[in-house]
Design an enzyme around this catalytic site. Sequence first.
Site, PDB file in Angstrom:
ATOM      1  N   SER A  21      60.440  81.322  22.429  1.00  0.00           N
ATOM      2  CA  SER A  21      59.446  81.085  21.382  1.00  0.00           C
ATOM      3  C   SER A  21      58.042  81.294  21.922  1.00  0.00           C
ATOM      4  O   SER A  21      57.140  81.730  21.188  1.00  0.00           O
ATOM      5  CB  SER A  21      59.603  79.686  20.798  1.00  0.00           C
ATOM      6  OG  SER A  21      59.500  78.697  21.799  1.00  0.00           O
ATOM      7  N   SER A  56      55.561  65.318  27.379  1.00  0.00           N
ATOM      8  CA  SER A  56      54.688  65.384  26.216  1.00  0.00           C
ATOM      9  C   SER A  56      53.727  64.197  26.171  1.00  0.00           C
ATOM     10  O   SER A  56      52.520  64.361  25.945  1.00  0.00           O
ATOM     11  CB  SER A  56      55.542  65.421  24.943  1.00  0.00           C
ATOM     12  OG  SER A  56      54.748  65.475  23.792  1.00  0.00           O
ATOM     13  N   ASP A  67      59.388  71.607  19.456  1.00  0.00           N
ATOM     14  CA  ASP A  67      60.765  72.042  19.726  1.00  0.00           C
ATOM     15  C   ASP A  67      61.194  71.489  21.080  1.00  0.00           C
ATOM     16  O   ASP A  67      61.798  72.184  21.889  1.00  0.00           O
ATOM     17  CB  ASP A  67      60.845  73.570  19.709  1.00  0.00           C
ATOM     18  CG  ASP A  67      62.282  74.075  19.681  1.00  0.00           C
ATOM     19  OD1 ASP A  67      63.182  73.310  19.271  1.00  0.00           O
ATOM     20  OD2 ASP A  67      62.511  75.232  20.074  1.00  0.00           O
ATOM     21  N   HIS A 109      65.441  66.399  21.505  1.00  0.00           N
ATOM     22  CA  HIS A 109      65.900  66.096  20.153  1.00  0.00           C
ATOM     23  C   HIS A 109      66.397  64.669  19.983  1.00  0.00           C
ATOM     24  O   HIS A 109      66.995  64.346  18.959  1.00  0.00           O
ATOM     25  CB  HIS A 109      66.992  67.088  19.735  1.00  0.00           C
ATOM     26  CG  HIS A 109      66.450  68.463  19.408  1.00  0.00           C
ATOM     27  ND1 HIS A 109      65.194  68.845  19.776  1.00  0.00           N
ATOM     28  CD2 HIS A 109      66.997  69.516  18.755  1.00  0.00           C
ATOM     29  CE1 HIS A 109      64.980  70.096  19.375  1.00  0.00           C
ATOM     30  NE2 HIS A 109      66.054  70.517  18.746  1.00  0.00           N
ATOM     31  N   HIS A 154      61.064  72.715  14.649  1.00  0.00           N
ATOM     32  CA  HIS A 154      62.303  73.488  14.728  1.00  0.00           C
ATOM     33  C   HIS A 154      63.530  72.585  14.670  1.00  0.00           C
ATOM     34  O   HIS A 154      63.478  71.414  15.010  1.00  0.00           O
ATOM     35  CB  HIS A 154      62.319  74.288  16.032  1.00  0.00           C
ATOM     36  CG  HIS A 154      63.373  75.346  16.079  1.00  0.00           C
ATOM     37  ND1 HIS A 154      64.111  75.618  17.210  1.00  0.00           N
ATOM     38  CD2 HIS A 154      63.831  76.206  15.119  1.00  0.00           C
ATOM     39  CE1 HIS A 154      64.944  76.608  16.961  1.00  0.00           C
ATOM     40  NE2 HIS A 154      64.810  76.973  15.706  1.00  0.00           N
ATOM     41  N   ASP A 155      64.643  73.172  14.236  1.00  0.00           N
ATOM     42  CA  ASP A 155      65.956  72.519  14.186  1.00  0.00           C
ATOM     43  C   ASP A 155      66.035  71.431  13.114  1.00  0.00           C
ATOM     44  O   ASP A 155      66.414  70.295  13.391  1.00  0.00           O
ATOM     45  CB  ASP A 155      66.347  71.955  15.561  1.00  0.00           C
ATOM     46  CG  ASP A 155      66.687  73.054  16.553  1.00  0.00           C
ATOM     47  OD1 ASP A 155      67.125  74.133  16.122  1.00  0.00           O
ATOM     48  OD2 ASP A 155      66.508  72.844  17.762  1.00  0.00           O
TER      49      ASP A 155
END
Length: 209
Positions: free
Chosen positions: A51, A123, A140, A143, A168-169
């Site tokens: 990406s 992050s 992204d 998760h 995303h996802d």
Amino acid sequence: MRTPLPIILPVDMHQVKGFLADDEAAALYQAALVASKKAPIMEIGSYCGKSTIYLGSACKASGGVLYALDHHRGSEEHQLGEEYHDPDLFDGSAGLVDTFKEFRRNMREAQLEENVIPIVASSGLASRGWSTPLSMVFIDGGHSMEAAMTDYQSWAGHIIQGGTLAIHDLFPNPSEGGQAPITIYRLAIASGLFEEIDVINTLGLLRRL
């Protein structure tokens, strides 16, 4: 039915490790092409750079900059013994996943080293003291619910008015995939700060009001 726009890149994207459908890649590129003219873009979760190449190439075309944030130790599903573990990305001497070498190689081959700024950190850590306004944030990363909430809470507030939040996802049906990404997507809409632009496959695009 959507037809992905042709994007000419200096690398064979089918050889770059990653989890991004062609229509999602085209949508990311087009969104970044517009957004990156206003302020830098932040990608959270680069993995091996698939990406990143689309986002970075859009920034290169517009004269913009992409921050690519990843601790490069893999998400939960990439760890040893998990479903998406890749032995080629496992550093046996350290006993850890390490995707940074692959990421750097892909940036070099895609001729993006002058447009992509890697940030090797978690992050939450990278967000401490962050003050640069962002025209687009692409989430992204991990998760798990904790990871997704950290990404959303740490970075959504830095998006400028009219900017883009991409996640995303998105899987509305729990049997198809994890629910953390769609949870933060719905939270963003419920906050009243974002409105939905479009959903392409599992990629959701929101506009900051």
